[in-house]
Design a protein around this motif. Structure first.
Motif, PDB file in Angstrom:
ATOM      1  N   THR A  19     -24.753  54.859  21.521  1.00 46.81           N
ATOM      2  CA  THR A  19     -24.109  55.392  22.676  1.00 46.81           C
ATOM      3  C   THR A  19     -23.219  54.662  23.449  1.00 46.81           C
ATOM      4  OG1 THR A  19     -25.765  57.264  22.754  1.00 46.81           O
ATOM      5  CG2 THR A  19     -25.140  56.670  24.759  1.00 46.81           C
ATOM      6  N   SER A  20     -23.813  53.156  23.623  1.00 45.18           N
ATOM      7  CA  SER A  20     -23.077  52.408  24.467  1.00 45.18           C
ATOM      8  C   SER A  20     -21.795  52.362  23.548  1.00 45.18           C
ATOM      9  CB  SER A  20     -23.764  51.181  24.646  1.00 45.18           C
ATOM     10  OG  SER A  20     -23.854  50.320  23.463  1.00 45.18           O
ATOM     11  N   ILE A  21     -21.614  52.206  22.428  1.00 43.03           N
ATOM     12  CA  ILE A  21     -20.210  52.052  21.605  1.00 43.03           C
ATOM     13  C   ILE A  21     -19.458  53.208  21.661  1.00 43.03           C
ATOM     14  CG2 ILE A  21     -19.288  52.022  19.113  1.00 43.03           C
ATOM     15  CD1 ILE A  21     -22.051  50.327  18.425  1.00 43.03           C
ATOM     16  N   SER A  31      -9.881  49.659  21.803  1.00 41.07           N
ATOM     17  CA  SER A  31      -9.173  49.313  20.525  1.00 41.07           C
ATOM     18  C   SER A  31      -9.564  50.192  19.397  1.00 41.07           C
ATOM     19  CB  SER A  31      -9.018  47.845  20.198  1.00 41.07           C
ATOM     20  OG  SER A  31     -10.473  47.260  20.187  1.00 41.07           O
ATOM     21  N   PHE A  32     -10.887  50.894  19.654  1.00 37.34           N
ATOM     22  CA  PHE A  32     -11.421  51.489  18.567  1.00 37.34           C
ATOM     23  C   PHE A  32     -11.862  52.897  18.982  1.00 37.34           C
ATOM     24  CE2 PHE A  32     -14.880  49.291  20.507  1.00 37.34           C
ATOM     25  CZ  PHE A  32     -15.865  50.234  20.663  1.00 37.34           C
ATOM     26  N   GLU A  33     -11.861  53.801  18.136  1.00 37.61           N
ATOM     27  CA  GLU A  33     -12.670  55.029  18.171  1.00 37.61           C
ATOM     28  C   GLU A  33     -13.564  55.263  17.188  1.00 37.61           C
ATOM     29  OE1 GLU A  33     -10.420  58.661  17.466  1.00 37.61           O
ATOM     30  OE2 GLU A  33      -8.595  57.632  16.634  1.00 37.61           O
ATOM     31  N   VAL A  34     -14.970  55.983  17.558  1.00 36.81           N
ATOM     32  CA  VAL A  34     -15.967  56.154  16.709  1.00 36.81           C
ATOM     33  C   VAL A  34     -15.602  57.521  15.891  1.00 36.81           C
ATOM     34  CG1 VAL A  34     -18.280  56.480  16.346  1.00 36.81           C
ATOM     35  CG2 VAL A  34     -17.432  54.966  17.931  1.00 36.81           C
ATOM     36  N   VAL A  35     -15.582  57.592  14.519  1.00 34.03           N
ATOM     37  CA  VAL A  35     -15.069  58.724  14.055  1.00 34.03           C
ATOM     38  C   VAL A  35     -16.301  59.278  13.001  1.00 34.03           C
ATOM     39  CG1 VAL A  35     -12.744  58.379  13.793  1.00 34.03           C
ATOM     40  CG2 VAL A  35     -14.072  57.581  11.873  1.00 34.03           C
ATOM     41  N   LEU A  36     -17.246  58.440  13.033  1.00 32.86           N
ATOM     42  CA  LEU A  36     -18.526  59.055  11.790  1.00 32.86           C
ATOM     43  C   LEU A  36     -19.724  58.178  12.266  1.00 32.86           C
ATOM     44  CD1 LEU A  36     -18.901  60.769   9.416  1.00 32.86           C
ATOM     45  CD2 LEU A  36     -18.416  58.816   8.014  1.00 32.86           C
ATOM     46  N   LEU A  37     -20.852  58.798  12.048  1.00 32.59           N
ATOM     47  CA  LEU A  37     -22.167  58.270  12.212  1.00 32.59           C
ATOM     48  C   LEU A  37     -22.620  58.244  10.678  1.00 32.59           C
ATOM     49  CD1 LEU A  37     -24.907  57.158  13.604  1.00 32.59           C
ATOM     50  CD2 LEU A  37     -25.316  59.624  13.652  1.00 32.59           C
ATOM     51  N   ILE A  38     -23.099  57.386  10.313  1.00 30.55           N
ATOM     52  CA  ILE A  38     -23.771  57.323   8.972  1.00 30.55           C
ATOM     53  C   ILE A  38     -25.224  57.205   9.289  1.00 30.55           C
ATOM     54  CG2 ILE A  38     -24.269  56.241   6.725  1.00 30.55           C
ATOM     55  CD1 ILE A  38     -21.509  57.298   6.694  1.00 30.55           C
ATOM     56  N   GLN A  43     -34.640  62.585  10.427  1.00 27.03           N
ATOM     57  CA  GLN A  43     -35.098  62.869  11.801  1.00 27.03           C
ATOM     58  C   GLN A  43     -34.743  61.893  12.902  1.00 27.03           C
ATOM     59  OE1 GLN A  43     -37.069  65.359  11.389  1.00 27.03           O
ATOM     60  NE2 GLN A  43     -36.744  65.338   9.102  1.00 27.03           N
ATOM     61  N   ALA A  44     -34.039  61.066  12.923  1.00 26.95           N
ATOM     62  CA  ALA A  44     -33.434  59.981  13.679  1.00 26.95           C
ATOM     63  C   ALA A  44     -32.858  60.609  14.950  1.00 26.95           C
ATOM     64  CB  ALA A  44     -32.591  59.055  12.880  1.00 26.95           C
ATOM     65  N   LYS A  45     -33.420  60.200  16.204  1.00 25.52           N
ATOM     66  CA  LYS A  45     -32.687  60.777  17.391  1.00 25.52           C
ATOM     67  C   LYS A  45     -31.332  60.568  17.631  1.00 25.52           C
ATOM     68  CE  LYS A  45     -37.135  60.256  20.140  1.00 25.52           C
ATOM     69  NZ  LYS A  45     -37.607  59.541  21.206  1.00 25.52           N
ATOM     70  N   VAL A  46     -30.773  59.528  16.882  1.00 27.45           N
ATOM     71  CA  VAL A  46     -29.278  59.011  16.913  1.00 27.45           C
ATOM     72  C   VAL A  46     -28.392  60.456  16.546  1.00 27.45           C
ATOM     73  CG1 VAL A  46     -28.979  57.989  14.846  1.00 27.45           C
ATOM     74  CG2 VAL A  46     -27.601  57.526  16.613  1.00 27.45           C
ATOM     75  N   ILE A  47     -29.154  61.168  15.467  1.00 23.31           N
ATOM     76  CA  ILE A  47     -28.175  62.241  14.906  1.00 23.31           C
ATOM     77  C   ILE A  47     -27.998  63.243  16.334  1.00 23.31           C
ATOM     78  CG2 ILE A  47     -28.126  64.173  13.472  1.00 23.31           C
ATOM     79  CD1 ILE A  47     -30.204  62.489  11.811  1.00 23.31           C
ATOM     80  N   ASN A  48     -28.952  63.747  17.171  1.00 28.97           N
ATOM     81  CA  ASN A  48     -28.805  64.479  18.244  1.00 28.97           C
ATOM     82  C   ASN A  48     -27.582  63.733  19.269  1.00 28.97           C
ATOM     83  OD1 ASN A  48     -30.051  66.651  17.728  1.00 28.97           O
ATOM     84  ND2 ASN A  48     -31.835  65.915  18.585  1.00 28.97           N
ATOM     85  N   ARG A  49     -27.686  62.527  19.403  1.00 29.03           N
ATOM     86  CA  ARG A  49     -26.725  61.684  20.330  1.00 29.03           C
ATOM     87  C   ARG A  49     -25.295  62.106  19.669  1.00 29.03           C
ATOM     88  NH1 ARG A  49     -28.649  57.290  23.731  1.00 29.03           N
ATOM     89  NH2 ARG A  49     -30.978  56.828  23.433  1.00 29.03           N
ATOM     90  N   ALA A  50     -25.218  61.866  18.317  1.00 26.14           N
ATOM     91  CA  ALA A  50     -23.808  62.118  17.795  1.00 26.14           C
ATOM     92  C   ALA A  50     -23.396  63.535  18.164  1.00 26.14           C
ATOM     93  CB  ALA A  50     -23.839  61.726  16.248  1.00 26.14           C
ATOM     94  N   LYS A  51     -24.324  64.475  17.822  1.00 23.02           N
ATOM     95  CA  LYS A  51     -23.833  66.064  17.988  1.00 23.02           C
ATOM     96  C   LYS A  51     -23.355  66.265  19.389  1.00 23.02           C
ATOM     97  CE  LYS A  51     -26.733  68.185  14.647  1.00 23.02           C
ATOM     98  NZ  LYS A  51     -27.764  68.414  14.315  1.00 23.02           N
ATOM     99  N   GLN A  52     -24.156  65.615  20.494  1.00 20.41           N
ATOM    100  CA  GLN A  52     -23.601  65.600  21.851  1.00 20.41           C
ATOM    101  C   GLN A  52     -22.383  65.145  22.131  1.00 20.41           C
ATOM    102  OE1 GLN A  52     -26.820  64.091  23.861  1.00 20.41           O
ATOM    103  NE2 GLN A  52     -28.318  65.806  23.709  1.00 20.41           N
ATOM    104  N   ALA A  53     -21.926  64.094  21.208  1.00 18.90           N
ATOM    105  CA  ALA A  53     -20.676  63.220  21.691  1.00 18.90           C
ATOM    106  C   ALA A  53     -19.662  63.775  20.832  1.00 18.90           C
ATOM    107  CB  ALA A  53     -21.002  61.826  21.147  1.00 18.90           C
TER     108      ALA A  53
END
Length: 198
Positions: A19-21, A31-38, A43-53
């Motif tokens: 999320t901070s990135i 200088s960058f954009e996040v285009v993908l979460l691997i 079950q990881a919570k980070v998946i929801n964070r990616a969806k929200q973003a």
């Protein structure tokens, strides 16, 4: 947007560094954009964070593959489709294998919650508390075949207040990580782009 480097974030857990990135990348100066979460944990919570973003995800379960090479080959395909030029590990709990290392030479970095080479591997905070040290910190480093052994890029130390428990120390380190990591990524991606222009 084409003047920004496309990066993928690899994460296995809660995703506060993710999320901070992402937050940092929303600034026009980034200088960058996040285009993908691997993510290797469905079950990881980070998946929801990616969806929200609004960031696309590739979630896989390593058990469903015959080898690391097999799932890393699929990851490389996904990275290519998304145009990924740089990888940031943020709490990704697997060693990176040859397939990814060769494809993204000197383009994979990690953040680790200690002043490496002290306390590599799992539970760096627990290791620091067990040793009774008065300070620990956060390290951004390039990724190689080893466990937290790649060349160090940046470090910031964190004093451990007396009578701190693991959660206290973890929280202090995370505050530092959330500032340090996006800033270092910004500098690294800027260098990669300048290198590509010259």
């Amino acid at each position: 947007m084409s003047n920004r480097l496309k990066i993928a974030v690899f994460a296995s857990g809660n995703g506060s560094n993710f999320t901070s990135i992402v937050d940092f990348s929303s600034h026009s100066q980034s200088s960058f954009e996040v285009v993908l979460l691997i993510c290797d944990r469905p079950q990881a919570k980070v998946i929801n964070r990616a969806k929200q973003a609004g960031i696309p995800t590739f979630v896989f379960s390593p058990k469903q593959y015959e080898s690391k090479e097999q799932f890393e080959s699929e990851i490389v395909q996904k990275l290519h489709v998304a145009g990924v030029q740089f990888i940031a590990l943020a709490g990704y709990m697997r060693l990176i294998g040859k397939t990814l290392l060769e494809e993204y030479k000197q383009r994979i970095v990690n953040i680790h919650p200690s002043l490496l080479p002290k306390f590599p591997g799992k539970d760096a905070v627990g290791q620091a508390l067990q040793k009774g040290v008065s300070e620990t910190g956060a390290t951004v480093h390039y990724v190689d075949e080893g466990m937290d052994t790649g060349p160090i890029i940046a470090q910031q130390s964190v004093p451990i207040p007396p009578n701190s428990d693991r959660d206290d120390v973890q929280a202090i380190i995370q505050q530092v990580e959330h500032q340090l990591y996006p800033q270092v990524l910004h500098e690294l991606c800027k260098k990669v782009m300048e290198g590509a222009k010259s």
